[in-house]
Design an enzyme around this catalytic site. Structure first.
Site, PDB file in Angstrom:
ATOM      1  N   ASN A 165     -43.494  61.370  31.810  1.00  0.00           N
ATOM      2  CA  ASN A 165     -42.668  61.447  30.600  1.00  0.00           C
ATOM      3  C   ASN A 165     -42.702  60.104  29.862  1.00  0.00           C
ATOM      4  O   ASN A 165     -43.433  59.189  30.239  1.00  0.00           O
ATOM      5  CB  ASN A 165     -41.236  61.865  30.959  1.00  0.00           C
ATOM      6  N   GLN A 182     -51.672  77.171  24.722  1.00  0.00           N
ATOM      7  CA  GLN A 182     -51.291  75.768  24.499  1.00  0.00           C
ATOM      8  C   GLN A 182     -49.832  75.682  24.092  1.00  0.00           C
ATOM      9  O   GLN A 182     -49.092  74.824  24.559  1.00  0.00           O
ATOM     10  CB  GLN A 182     -52.135  75.120  23.381  1.00  0.00           C
ATOM     11  N   HIS A 241     -46.874  75.367  26.523  1.00  0.00           N
ATOM     12  CA  HIS A 241     -46.659  74.134  27.302  1.00  0.00           C
ATOM     13  C   HIS A 241     -45.327  73.490  26.943  1.00  0.00           C
ATOM     14  O   HIS A 241     -44.468  73.285  27.788  1.00  0.00           O
ATOM     15  CB  HIS A 241     -47.788  73.125  27.057  1.00  0.00           C
ATOM     16  N   GLU A 243     -57.909  67.367  22.505  1.00  0.00           N
ATOM     17  CA  GLU A 243     -57.996  67.438  23.972  1.00  0.00           C
ATOM     18  C   GLU A 243     -58.878  68.621  24.388  1.00  0.00           C
ATOM     19  O   GLU A 243     -59.785  68.471  25.190  1.00  0.00           O
ATOM     20  CB  GLU A 243     -56.576  67.600  24.523  1.00  0.00           C
ATOM     21  N   HIS A 244     -58.586  69.792  23.837  1.00  0.00           N
ATOM     22  CA  HIS A 244     -59.378  71.004  24.108  1.00  0.00           C
ATOM     23  C   HIS A 244     -59.988  71.511  22.819  1.00  0.00           C
ATOM     24  O   HIS A 244     -59.286  71.582  21.807  1.00  0.00           O
ATOM     25  CB  HIS A 244     -58.500  72.131  24.658  1.00  0.00           C
ATOM     26  N   ASP A 290     -58.264  74.782  32.809  1.00  0.00           N
ATOM     27  CA  ASP A 290     -57.004  74.258  33.336  1.00  0.00           C
ATOM     28  C   ASP A 290     -56.930  74.388  34.855  1.00  0.00           C
ATOM     29  O   ASP A 290     -56.300  73.569  35.518  1.00  0.00           O
ATOM     30  CB  ASP A 290     -55.816  75.026  32.740  1.00  0.00           C
ATOM     31  N   GLU A 343     -72.671  24.812  23.352  1.00  0.00           N
ATOM     32  CA  GLU A 343     -71.262  25.212  23.406  1.00  0.00           C
ATOM     33  C   GLU A 343     -70.367  24.080  23.928  1.00  0.00           C
ATOM     34  O   GLU A 343     -69.174  24.275  24.140  1.00  0.00           O
ATOM     35  CB  GLU A 343     -71.116  26.481  24.266  1.00  0.00           C
ATOM     36  N   HIS A 391     -71.549  22.560  32.829  1.00  0.00           N
ATOM     37  CA  HIS A 391     -72.353  23.766  33.034  1.00  0.00           C
ATOM     38  C   HIS A 391     -73.839  23.403  33.119  1.00  0.00           C
ATOM     39  O   HIS A 391     -74.561  23.907  33.981  1.00  0.00           O
ATOM     40  CB  HIS A 391     -72.150  24.759  31.877  1.00  0.00           C
TER      41      HIS A 391
END
Lengths: 430, 430
Positions: free
Chosen positions: A214, A259, A262, A327-328, A361, A415, A420
């Site tokens: 949630n 859908q 849901h 999504e789908h 699903d 640089e 280095h």
């Protein structure tokens, strides 16, 4: 735009189409400052006080008194739950599990490049050590989601799969057993995300947390990003059905309503290529709605979030679908394979008249944990890729180092990194 | 724990080792509420007011007056910059670019599973449409980082690569040209992240933002997570060198100092297996430190963040390295390939005496954009995987749907979704 009795109808030829379509392009909304503060306090408190804070919040928000023993779902409890579930249901869960496992048994390429003079480069892919699976409580505790997240993790080779859920039904426990979950804790909410991120006396921290929750859970996940790995951010479920006259209006309507049931924020959108299909599908939606067990929810979703769009042709329809990045996506069109080639952004695509979203699903194989709210532009379906990490390997010999010495030193000095450059020189001049 | 003149020294046999080691296990710190509020306000403001807000913040924070024309680095400016860079430097950049490109030309597996009776499942991998490359300004504007982020994106097939940087040096522009960057904007900070996320009149929004930045940039990235794709969260540079007596103390010291010169929060850690190596390496660190151009920075890093750990054997050493999960890991040991097998968590691993980290920073091939601060537990080096997305495809025939109809319906009903079950029935009973 017109509004039929229940649904918004948009026609791409209408002057106000673009404006109305933009309202459909759902993007995530900002979380309120209050929720964010509350969640932040919970995270900080559990990080600091461990179990004590975790159990206090669990009592406060989930009305459950826990201690370090009762927080754990025991092996015995799992066995008992499993025995309570009907044989037919176990068989259905097992069939789904087998199909999900099969789909996810892909090989992830590792690289080895051998160069000259003993040089070689490699990339090693290895499973994460510990992952946390968030399973929402109450009615949203779906055994199918347990399979869809735990099995890709197991196939990837994750050693410890820790599941948390504030309420555990027998079906969820049976699914966890089938999927191969290692540990189950009776906790949820932002406090569970905190426990999985930082660890407490009872719960060991994990490397990555997956699974939707949630608004509190999603906010907590966003706040711990970078302290722990995360899957995508979850939102309400969505479907876009593209249908031409080869499609069956009653099938399209049924997918939209699946859908819609849901929750009322779910977004069912139909893109049709003909006025005929638009009218027939509309009639079907209204007629099928009457028969649904969750009629109230589905009706509110259809009215609040639903839309039918009339497009000129398949190119326009697929272009709109790409902009929505749903999504789908159901391609109920004459040549679905051809239409698929035009699709660039979607979580999962369902081809033809006989592939209801429902089959994805529960049973098809690919995970049903999919990017929502337009995030299919950059997020992918949950998969084994989410449960592995890559590691680069570099190996040079003195000779192969000498070959590129000048160029490496030049770039380092360009640089401003003289140490280095010296780390190379020390070796080549040794 | 003892403290030699400059460095912390820990021995695993000491009673307080675990306690002291935990202090080394760097994890991300919380961002202050003020910074977070400031960044949130900038994000909201640019989202709402677009260019106007973007240019106001740029003037305020970067002291640069921009408009929609001057914000864009023109093709002409890029060409001029390129011509200013010496041929030797261009050659070095080109060699690096070629090696990076070669390493990233991997194939990402796509899946197609054909089932019975016309059923099939697939997974399609496709490049992201538009990505944003954040390149820090000032001294941190490294041409190497442009190559290391833009080339994997180009190899992945990304169409539009948008680069933003508050200050653009000729070297950075030359690298951008070599790497194939599409557009360059003269913006930076949280306001640049906002522009890339939401788009403004001048700058089109992107699907994913990669590349490290300062605390404001990293905070902004964390806050837009889920609205746009992100790479890992960046932190200070780290190295762990594991060395036995087959290693050369002066090489180990040079690698530690190369990390240390990055900035004073960089973390150079040496794990040795013998007291002899410990003492020799320590002497080398002190002696080499004196010669460095960035001596002050390196010294502060060594003193604040550096440590030498004496471990009993290679198993203990690799176990400690796994717990640290370092960005860079040097295995300067007798059989580095064998030791590598024990390594589970690291960004990039450098084998043997002749593979300085510098060679990975500039030339080897794998991206030098690597997970830091222990996030190698779940993040991976930047790679082509970061620039693609997956999409699932499901296709059933009426016959194949009928085969699994009962199980699908059973699971849908078990979860209380009757419209889901009906979407299957409508088809099988048609």
């Amino acid at each position: 735009m017109e509004k039929m009795n229940k649904l918004k109808v948009l026609r791409t030829k209408d002057a106000d189409f673009e404006e109305e379509f933009k309202k459909i392009l759902f993007r995530r909304e900002e979380v309120s400052a209050e929720i964010e503060k509350l969640v932040k306090d919970i995270l900080r408190d559990v990080k600091k006080r461990g179990d004590q804070a975790l159990f206090e919040y669990t009592e406060k928000f989930d009305q459950t008194k826990l201690d370090s023993v009762s927080a754990v779902v025991s092996g015995e409890e799992i066995e008992k739950a499993y025995d309570k579930v009907s044989k037919q249901e176990i068989d259905a869960l097992r069939l789904a599990a087998a199909r999900i496992e099969k789909f996810h048994q892909k090989k992830i390429n590792q690289i080895t490049i051998k160069g000259e003079k003993g040089e070689y480069l490699a990339e090693i892919v290895s499973p994460l050590n510990k992952v946390g699976l968030y399973v929402p409580g109450g009615k949203a505790a779906y055994p199918s989601s347990v399979l869809m997240s735990a099995i890709p993790a197991r196939v990837a080779g994750v050693k410890e799969i820790v599941m948390v859920s504030p309420t555990v039904s027998p079906h969820v426990l049976a699914a966890a057993k089938i999927a191969g979950v290692s540990h189950i804790y009776r906790i949820g909410g932002a406090q569970a995300i905190a426990a999985l991120t930082y660890g407490t006396e009872s719960i060991e921290g994990v490397d990555k947390i997956v699974g939707p929750g949630n608004i509190y859970v999603e906010t907590a996940k966003r706040l711990v990003y970078g302290e722990v790995g995360l899957d995508m951010v979850a939102g309400p479920s969505e479907v876009v059905v593209i249908a031409d006259n080869s499609g069956v209006p009653s099938f399209a309507a049924a997918d939209l309503l699946a859908q819609a049931e849901h929750d009322e924020d779910a977004r069912p959108i139909l893109i049709t290529l003909t006025e005929y299909f638009l009218q027939e599908a509309y009639k079907e939606i209204i007629s099928q709605l009457g028969d649904l067990a969750r009629k109230g929810i589905a009706e509110r979703s259809i009215e609040k979030q639903g839309a039918i769009i009339l497009a000129c042709d398949i190119n326009e329809a697929t272009e709109l679908a790409n902009r929505i990045a749903p999504e789908h996506l159901v391609l109920m069109v004459d040549k679905p394979d051809k239409a698929l080639k035009k699709i660039n952004c979607a979580g999962a695509v369902f081809l033809g008249n006989y592939t209801p979203v429902t089959v994805g699903d529960y049973m098809a194989g690919p995970s049903h944990i999919l990017p929502t709210a337009g995030t299919a532009r950059f997020f992918s379906p949950l998969g084994v890729e989410d449960f592995v990490k890559r590691m680069s390997v570099i190996s040079f010999s003195k000779e192969s180092l000498k070959d590129i010495e000048n160029e490496v030193r030049r770039l380092a000095l360009l640089e401003g990194f003289d140490a280095h450059a010296k780390a190379v020189e020390k070796r080549t001049k040794f």
